[in-house]
Design a protein around this motif. Structure first.
Motif, PDB file in Angstrom:
ATOM      1  N   GLY A  42    -147.024 -51.518  -9.496  1.00 11.14           N
ATOM      2  CA  GLY A  42    -148.569 -51.868 -10.049  1.00 11.14           C
ATOM      3  C   GLY A  42    -148.154 -52.261 -11.754  1.00 11.14           C
ATOM      4  N   LEU A  43    -149.216 -52.759 -12.348  1.00 14.30           N
ATOM      5  CA  LEU A  43    -149.235 -53.189 -13.728  1.00 14.30           C
ATOM      6  C   LEU A  43    -149.131 -52.127 -14.690  1.00 14.30           C
ATOM      7  CD1 LEU A  43    -152.260 -55.765 -13.725  1.00 14.30           C
ATOM      8  CD2 LEU A  43    -149.634 -56.474 -13.501  1.00 14.30           C
ATOM      9  N   MET A  44    -148.744 -52.605 -15.970  1.00 15.15           N
ATOM     10  CA  MET A  44    -148.665 -51.433 -16.995  1.00 15.15           C
ATOM     11  C   MET A  44    -149.906 -50.734 -17.307  1.00 15.15           C
ATOM     12  SD  MET A  44    -146.736 -54.071 -19.973  1.00 15.15           S
ATOM     13  CE  MET A  44    -147.538 -55.630 -19.376  1.00 15.15           C
ATOM     14  N   GLY A  45    -149.785 -49.477 -17.229  1.00 15.51           N
ATOM     15  CA  GLY A  45    -150.945 -48.704 -17.305  1.00 15.51           C
ATOM     16  C   GLY A  45    -151.342 -48.033 -16.096  1.00 15.51           C
ATOM     17  N   ALA A  46    -150.767 -48.606 -14.877  1.00 14.51           N
ATOM     18  CA  ALA A  46    -151.135 -48.000 -13.712  1.00 14.51           C
ATOM     19  C   ALA A  46    -150.947 -46.457 -13.476  1.00 14.51           C
ATOM     20  CB  ALA A  46    -150.567 -48.924 -12.494  1.00 14.51           C
ATOM     21  N   GLY A  47    -149.933 -46.009 -14.156  1.00 13.99           N
ATOM     22  CA  GLY A  47    -149.777 -44.438 -13.941  1.00 13.99           C
ATOM     23  C   GLY A  47    -148.585 -44.396 -13.315  1.00 13.99           C
ATOM     24  N   LYS A  48    -147.748 -45.378 -12.911  1.00 14.49           N
ATOM     25  CA  LYS A  48    -146.621 -45.325 -12.038  1.00 14.49           C
ATOM     26  C   LYS A  48    -145.586 -44.002 -12.616  1.00 14.49           C
ATOM     27  CE  LYS A  48    -145.362 -49.524 -13.083  1.00 14.49           C
ATOM     28  NZ  LYS A  48    -146.333 -49.874 -13.978  1.00 14.49           N
ATOM     29  N   THR A  49    -145.243 -43.802 -13.671  1.00 21.00           N
ATOM     30  CA  THR A  49    -144.585 -42.771 -14.229  1.00 21.00           C
ATOM     31  C   THR A  49    -145.195 -41.233 -14.209  1.00 21.00           C
ATOM     32  OG1 THR A  49    -143.349 -44.207 -15.699  1.00 21.00           O
ATOM     33  CG2 THR A  49    -143.242 -41.867 -16.119  1.00 21.00           C
ATOM     34  N   LEU A  73    -156.574 -50.456 -17.314  1.00 21.14           N
ATOM     35  CA  LEU A  73    -155.311 -50.542 -17.666  1.00 21.14           C
ATOM     36  C   LEU A  73    -155.232 -50.904 -19.205  1.00 21.14           C
ATOM     37  CD1 LEU A  73    -154.005 -53.094 -14.783  1.00 21.14           C
ATOM     38  CD2 LEU A  73    -153.241 -50.528 -14.845  1.00 21.14           C
ATOM     39  N   ALA A  74    -156.338 -51.679 -19.854  1.00 16.83           N
ATOM     40  CA  ALA A  74    -156.221 -51.941 -21.162  1.00 16.83           C
ATOM     41  C   ALA A  74    -156.603 -50.822 -21.896  1.00 16.83           C
ATOM     42  CB  ALA A  74    -157.192 -53.094 -21.538  1.00 16.83           C
ATOM     43  N   ASP A  75    -157.408 -49.963 -21.288  1.00 18.31           N
ATOM     44  CA  ASP A  75    -157.962 -48.661 -21.963  1.00 18.31           C
ATOM     45  C   ASP A  75    -156.687 -47.740 -22.043  1.00 18.31           C
ATOM     46  OD1 ASP A  75    -160.040 -47.401 -23.160  1.00 18.31           O
ATOM     47  OD2 ASP A  75    -160.176 -46.141 -21.079  1.00 18.31           O
ATOM     48  N   ARG A  76    -155.904 -47.739 -20.830  1.00 18.45           N
ATOM     49  CA  ARG A  76    -154.699 -46.454 -20.766  1.00 18.45           C
ATOM     50  C   ARG A  76    -153.589 -46.978 -21.631  1.00 18.45           C
ATOM     51  NH1 ARG A  76    -154.524 -46.508 -14.324  1.00 18.45           N
ATOM     52  NH2 ARG A  76    -156.494 -45.449 -13.956  1.00 18.45           N
ATOM     53  N   GLY A 127    -156.239 -59.229 -22.426  1.00 22.79           N
ATOM     54  CA  GLY A 127    -155.984 -60.698 -21.952  1.00 22.79           C
ATOM     55  C   GLY A 127    -155.004 -60.950 -21.080  1.00 22.79           C
ATOM     56  N   VAL A 128    -153.673 -60.145 -21.704  1.00 25.67           N
ATOM     57  CA  VAL A 128    -152.324 -60.202 -20.869  1.00 25.67           C
ATOM     58  C   VAL A 128    -152.664 -59.611 -19.634  1.00 25.67           C
ATOM     59  CG1 VAL A 128    -150.165 -59.480 -20.997  1.00 25.67           C
ATOM     60  CG2 VAL A 128    -151.361 -60.020 -23.117  1.00 25.67           C
ATOM     61  N   LEU A 129    -153.177 -58.353 -19.576  1.00 28.96           N
ATOM     62  CA  LEU A 129    -153.264 -57.463 -18.459  1.00 28.96           C
ATOM     63  C   LEU A 129    -154.140 -58.481 -17.218  1.00 28.96           C
ATOM     64  CD1 LEU A 129    -153.643 -54.175 -19.831  1.00 28.96           C
ATOM     65  CD2 LEU A 129    -151.804 -55.152 -18.346  1.00 28.96           C
ATOM     66  N   ARG A 130    -155.282 -59.280 -17.718  1.00 21.41           N
ATOM     67  CA  ARG A 130    -155.862 -59.971 -16.775  1.00 21.41           C
ATOM     68  C   ARG A 130    -155.103 -60.969 -16.088  1.00 21.41           C
ATOM     69  NH1 ARG A 130    -161.333 -60.385 -20.334  1.00 21.41           N
ATOM     70  NH2 ARG A 130    -162.374 -58.659 -19.301  1.00 21.41           N
ATOM     71  N   ASP A 131    -154.269 -61.834 -17.036  1.00 27.27           N
ATOM     72  CA  ASP A 131    -153.528 -62.820 -16.535  1.00 27.27           C
ATOM     73  C   ASP A 131    -152.076 -62.286 -15.630  1.00 27.27           C
ATOM     74  OD1 ASP A 131    -154.740 -64.738 -18.013  1.00 27.27           O
ATOM     75  OD2 ASP A 131    -153.264 -64.688 -19.866  1.00 27.27           O
TER      76      ASP A 131
END
Ligand code: S3P
Length: 200
Positions: A18-25, A118-121, A138-142
């Motif tokens: 998942g993307l950065m901020g998804a909570g994977k860790t 994700l941006a919030d996290r 913007g980065v996370l949308r892309d």
């Protein structure tokens, strides 16, 4: 929403994508406790292998050096004998070789969230070179547009994590794995695990 495609596969490693901020860790740590498995955070394994932080690796060698180390670490971790819970980095499915090794003996779980969540996290993106000095949303949308197809193709289980706590996401993953027949209820450790009540 939880999606479980009906094709069955033998359980091996569990890999969270998942993307950065998804909570994977955070999810990976609690999930590993519940499954009594070893938890490996791939970014952490990379920093140990390289002896440098992710930021320094990007700064000194650029993204391609980081991606080489990511592949090396991934292969090393998946070669370990015991089935692990692996929290990957958001870009891990970008390389064909990584997709192949993950498909070989891991169940891939996609922790999905809206870019706004994700941006919030991720906040100001400290420690994440792809976000530093840039507009995180913007980065996370892309990245969502680029990477969602690969996550979708690789994942056997998809959990929408918007608005959920760590524990709720872990429960959703475990329910899906039980429906899927790869985890038996009696194989689970007790319900109270540190960190499960936290926000993602
Ligand atoms: C990356 C995500 C990061 C880390 C690196 C690159 C990416 O991991 O691997 O900064 O390409 O999305 P997290 O997803 O754990 O933040």
């Amino acid at each position: 929403m939880v999606t479980v495609p009906d094709s069955a596969a033998p359980i091996g490693h569990l890999a969270l994508v998942g993307l950065m901020g998804a909570g994977k860790t955070a999810v990976g740590r609690v999930l590993a406790d519940r499954l009594r498995r070893r938890h490996v955070d791939l970014d952490r394994a990379i920093t140990q292998l390289a002896g440098r932080s992710i930021g320094v690796i990007f700064h000194e060698g650029g993204e391609s050096t980081f991606r080489d180390l990511e592949t090396q670490s991934l292969v090393l971790q998946l070669e370990a004998g015991d089935p692990i819970v692996l929290s990957t980095g958001g870009g891990v499915l970008g390389r064909g070789e990584n997709r192949v090794v993950l498909a070989a003996d891991s169940i891939v779980v996609w922790l999905r969230a809206r870019p706004e969540t994700l941006a919030d996290r991720v906040g100001d993106g400290v420690g994440r070179p792809l976000l530093e000095g840039r507009n995180a949303l913007g980065v996370l949308r892309d990245l969502a547009e680029d990477r969602h197809p690969a996550y979708e193709r690789a994942a056997k289980v998809v959990v929408d994590t918007d608005g959920l706590t760590v524990g709720q996401v872990v429960d959703a993953v475990l329910d899906a794995l039980m429906d899927f027949g790869v985890v038996r209820p009696e194989a689970l450790a007790g319900q109270t695990v540190d960190g499960a009540g936290g926000r993602l």
